[in-house]
Design a protein around this motif. Structure first.
Motif, PDB file in Angstrom:
ATOM      1  N   ARG A 255     -61.068-126.227  13.581  1.00 37.59           N
ATOM      2  CA  ARG A 255     -62.077-125.862  14.578  1.00 37.59           C
ATOM      3  C   ARG A 255     -63.221-125.167  13.833  1.00 37.59           C
ATOM      4  NH1 ARG A 255     -59.293-122.663  17.302  1.00 37.59           N
ATOM      5  NH2 ARG A 255     -58.542-124.121  18.912  1.00 37.59           N
ATOM      6  N   LEU A 256     -64.447-125.688  14.008  1.00 36.17           N
ATOM      7  CA  LEU A 256     -65.617-125.096  13.371  1.00 36.17           C
ATOM      8  C   LEU A 256     -66.557-124.530  14.432  1.00 36.17           C
ATOM      9  CD1 LEU A 256     -66.532-127.841  10.701  1.00 36.17           C
ATOM     10  CD2 LEU A 256     -65.056-125.843  10.407  1.00 36.17           C
ATOM     11  N   THR A 257     -67.041-123.328  14.190  1.00 33.55           N
ATOM     12  CA  THR A 257     -68.020-122.705  15.084  1.00 33.55           C
ATOM     13  C   THR A 257     -69.270-122.370  14.288  1.00 33.55           C
ATOM     14  OG1 THR A 257     -66.247-121.712  16.411  1.00 33.55           O
ATOM     15  CG2 THR A 257     -68.470-120.804  16.686  1.00 33.55           C
ATOM     16  N   HIS A 258     -70.392-122.925  14.730  1.00 34.86           N
ATOM     17  CA  HIS A 258     -71.679-122.609  14.099  1.00 34.86           C
ATOM     18  C   HIS A 258     -72.206-121.343  14.769  1.00 34.86           C
ATOM     19  CE1 HIS A 258     -76.141-123.312  13.426  1.00 34.86           C
ATOM     20  NE2 HIS A 258     -75.630-123.252  12.215  1.00 34.86           N
ATOM     21  N   ILE A 259     -72.148-120.228  14.058  1.00 32.31           N
ATOM     22  CA  ILE A 259     -72.405-118.908  14.646  1.00 32.31           C
ATOM     23  C   ILE A 259     -73.808-118.787  15.267  1.00 32.31           C
ATOM     24  CG2 ILE A 259     -72.519-116.420  14.171  1.00 32.31           C
ATOM     25  CD1 ILE A 259     -70.337-117.010  11.982  1.00 32.31           C
ATOM     26  N   PRO A 260     -74.901-119.242  14.592  1.00 30.62           N
ATOM     27  CA  PRO A 260     -76.241-119.074  15.194  1.00 30.62           C
ATOM     28  C   PRO A 260     -76.409-119.787  16.532  1.00 30.62           C
ATOM     29  CG  PRO A 260     -76.423-119.572  12.852  1.00 30.62           C
ATOM     30  CD  PRO A 260     -74.983-119.783  13.223  1.00 30.62           C
ATOM     31  N   VAL A 265     -66.789-127.293  17.417  1.00 28.55           N
ATOM     32  CA  VAL A 265     -66.186-128.633  17.387  1.00 28.55           C
ATOM     33  C   VAL A 265     -64.772-128.533  16.841  1.00 28.55           C
ATOM     34  CG1 VAL A 265     -68.412-129.783  17.068  1.00 28.55           C
ATOM     35  CG2 VAL A 265     -67.026-129.229  15.072  1.00 28.55           C
ATOM     36  N   GLU A 266     -63.946-129.494  17.237  1.00 27.88           N
ATOM     37  CA  GLU A 266     -62.568-129.553  16.749  1.00 27.88           C
ATOM     38  C   GLU A 266     -62.280-130.953  16.234  1.00 27.88           C
ATOM     39  OE1 GLU A 266     -59.818-128.473  19.782  1.00 27.88           O
ATOM     40  OE2 GLU A 266     -60.533-126.411  19.960  1.00 27.88           O
ATOM     41  N   CYS A 267     -61.365-131.043  15.284  1.00 32.93           N
ATOM     42  CA  CYS A 267     -60.908-132.343  14.812  1.00 32.93           C
ATOM     43  C   CYS A 267     -59.457-132.222  14.375  1.00 32.93           C
ATOM     44  CB  CYS A 267     -61.774-132.842  13.659  1.00 32.93           C
ATOM     45  SG  CYS A 267     -61.377-134.538  13.215  1.00 32.93           S
ATOM     46  N   GLN A 268     -58.611-133.142  14.849  1.00 32.54           N
ATOM     47  CA  GLN A 268     -57.191-133.085  14.509  1.00 32.54           C
ATOM     48  C   GLN A 268     -56.588-134.477  14.298  1.00 32.54           C
ATOM     49  OE1 GLN A 268     -54.903-131.432  17.746  1.00 32.54           O
ATOM     50  NE2 GLN A 268     -56.029-132.567  19.298  1.00 32.54           N
ATOM     51  N   MET A 281     -67.447-131.662  10.493  1.00 30.23           N
ATOM     52  CA  MET A 281     -68.810-131.396  10.009  1.00 30.23           C
ATOM     53  C   MET A 281     -69.779-132.482  10.466  1.00 30.23           C
ATOM     54  SD  MET A 281     -69.394-128.550   8.466  1.00 30.23           S
ATOM     55  CE  MET A 281     -70.892-128.885   7.539  1.00 30.23           C
ATOM     56  N   ILE A 282     -69.311-133.725  10.536  1.00 31.76           N
ATOM     57  CA  ILE A 282     -70.158-134.831  11.006  1.00 31.76           C
ATOM     58  C   ILE A 282     -70.589-134.568  12.450  1.00 31.76           C
ATOM     59  CG2 ILE A 282     -70.158-137.279  11.664  1.00 31.76           C
ATOM     60  CD1 ILE A 282     -68.314-137.789   9.236  1.00 31.76           C
ATOM     61  N   ILE A 283     -69.611-134.163  13.282  1.00 28.33           N
ATOM     62  CA  ILE A 283     -69.913-133.886  14.693  1.00 28.33           C
ATOM     63  C   ILE A 283     -70.829-132.668  14.814  1.00 28.33           C
ATOM     64  CG2 ILE A 283     -68.939-133.407  16.978  1.00 28.33           C
ATOM     65  CD1 ILE A 283     -66.274-134.552  15.938  1.00 28.33           C
ATOM     66  N   LEU A 284     -70.500-131.619  14.084  1.00 26.52           N
ATOM     67  CA  LEU A 284     -71.278-130.375  14.152  1.00 26.52           C
ATOM     68  C   LEU A 284     -72.727-130.622  13.740  1.00 26.52           C
ATOM     69  CD1 LEU A 284     -71.210-127.297  14.622  1.00 26.52           C
ATOM     70  CD2 LEU A 284     -70.671-127.020  12.204  1.00 26.52           C
ATOM     71  N   ARG A 285     -72.902-131.354  12.653  1.00 21.77           N
ATOM     72  CA  ARG A 285     -74.248-131.646  12.158  1.00 21.77           C
ATOM     73  C   ARG A 285     -75.055-132.404  13.216  1.00 21.77           C
ATOM     74  NH1 ARG A 285     -72.741-134.230   7.755  1.00 21.77           N
ATOM     75  NH2 ARG A 285     -72.348-132.334   6.593  1.00 21.77           N
ATOM     76  N   SER A 286     -74.420-133.387  13.854  1.00 23.03           N
ATOM     77  CA  SER A 286     -75.114-134.186  14.868  1.00 23.03           C
ATOM     78  C   SER A 286     -75.466-133.356  16.097  1.00 23.03           C
ATOM     79  CB  SER A 286     -74.245-135.382  15.284  1.00 23.03           C
ATOM     80  OG  SER A 286     -74.100-136.283  14.208  1.00 23.03           O
TER      81      SER A 286
END
Length: 360
Positions: A255-260, A265-268, A281-286
């Motif tokens: 699970r990644l959280t972009h703090i700003p 997003v999650e991936c499993q 990271m692909i999802i977060l970036r998009s």
């Protein structure tokens, strides 16, 4: 005055193009992959402008030659030929001028939209109101899209999937790759999709209404979105998806959280934590890219249909009415009475109409 301003801009573009042309051949630039990619993108954009500008100048030289013939040549047939040629050249010059104005004065945001059209896409489908029936409809829409992808020769990968209570999916995220403007076609699918039908669990044959949401983002490269790793909070947990005994033993899910921006997003889907991190990271970036793009578009006025191209996930865009074999897009008030064909991936007709209305 407008033409003088255009020529001035074109000369600056030509100068920048020549400078970048020299820079990208330098060893220190080539060895710096990130810098090289950025300069190469600028080089490609400027090359379009400079090529059109060179063509424009050639036409101007030819126009001078034609004018000289018209003013000085005594041959009547030659003059008649020159008149026709002059008309054609002026038409060509007008066309090239319009193209150059667009290339030079087109706003950055509009350029971004045009470039996004050709990008690949991230598609997120989530169940909304309707419980198990909504989860089943997520699966139906997933099938509809994958059949559409097959028709166009596109490939897709499941990045994240959360199963529903009985069947179907609560949420599923896809990465869609291919040519022919993947995002440019799929962007119209963002919004609330409503289904009206008799659920399999309904014993009295009553029609129920359920809803799901679809979100489509352009897939972006790391050089297009600058994310500081210090701004990302990473959590790991045990996967709840497929994977046999493995899911109970290791914390491979990410699970990644972009703090700003507070985007999470999650991936499993993968057995490896490293691979799940890459997909997340692909999802977060998009998502970050889309978030920033929406902020920019909110500040400018572009001639477009607001509901057709905003991609607002809170807007009800389409109803799938099974009893009446009808699918209706509410943005353009268009109904297609072939729901079975539509659910089998025949959605291009609707997408083409949405493209048409966006440009009106």
């Amino acid at each position: 005055m407008k033409k003088i301003s255009l020529i001035h801009k074109l000369e600056i573009s030509k100068k920048n193009f020549l400078e970048i042309s020299k820079s990208i051949t330098q060893p220190d630039i080539i060895s710096n992959s990130k810098k090289y990619k950025i300069l190469l993108e600028k080089y490609k954009k400027l090359k379009k402008i400079v090529s059109s500008y060179e063509e424009y100048n050639k036409k101007l030289v030819y126009l001078k030659e034609i004018n000289f013939i018209l003013e000085n040549d005594l041959d009547i047939e030659m003059k008649e030929f020159a008149k026709i040629e002059k008309y054609n050249i002026l038409e060509n010059l007008s066309s090239i001028e319009k193209k150059l104005y667009q290339l030079v004065f087109f706003s950055k945001e509009e350029h971004v939209m045009e470039e996004d059209y050709r990008k690949e896409a991230i598609v997120e489908i989530r169940s909304g109101t309707g419980g198990d029936e909504a989860c089943l409809f997520v699966e139906d829409i997933l099938r509809m899209y994958t059949m559409y992808f097959k028709k166009l020769g596109w490939k897709y990968k499941i990045i994240y999937a959360q199963k529903g209570g009985i069947k179907g999916y609560k949420e599923i995220i896809l990465e869609v790759n291919g040519e022919k403007g993947v995002y440019g076609n799929l962007k119209f699918e963002s919004g609330v999709h409503r289904v009206q039908r008799v659920p399999k669990t309904e014993s009295q044959g009553r029609v129920h209404t359920s809803a799901i949401t679809v979100a489509v983002f352009p897939k972006v490269k790391d050089i297009e979105v600058n994310i500081n790793l210090s701004d990302i909070k990473k959590d790991t947990f045990r996967s709840s998806g497929s994977g046999g005994q493995h899911v109970n033993k290791t914390e491979s899910a990410v699970r990644l959280t972009h703090i700003p921006s507070q985007i999470t997003v999650e991936c499993q889907e993968e057995r490896s934590q490293h691979k799940n991190f890459e997909k997340a990271m692909i999802i977060l970036r998009s998502r970050i890219y889309q978030n920033e793009k929406e902020k920019r578009l909110a500040k400018i006025s572009i001639k477009r249909k607001s509901l057709v191209s905003t991609g607002d996930r809170s807007v009800k865009i389409r109803t799938y009415n099974y009893p009446k074999n009808r699918v209706t897009d509410h943005r353009i008030h268009k109904s297609i009475y072939n729901l079975i064909g539509f659910m089998n991936g025949d959605i291009q007709e609707m997408i083409n109409l949405l493209k048409f209305f966006e440009k009106k």
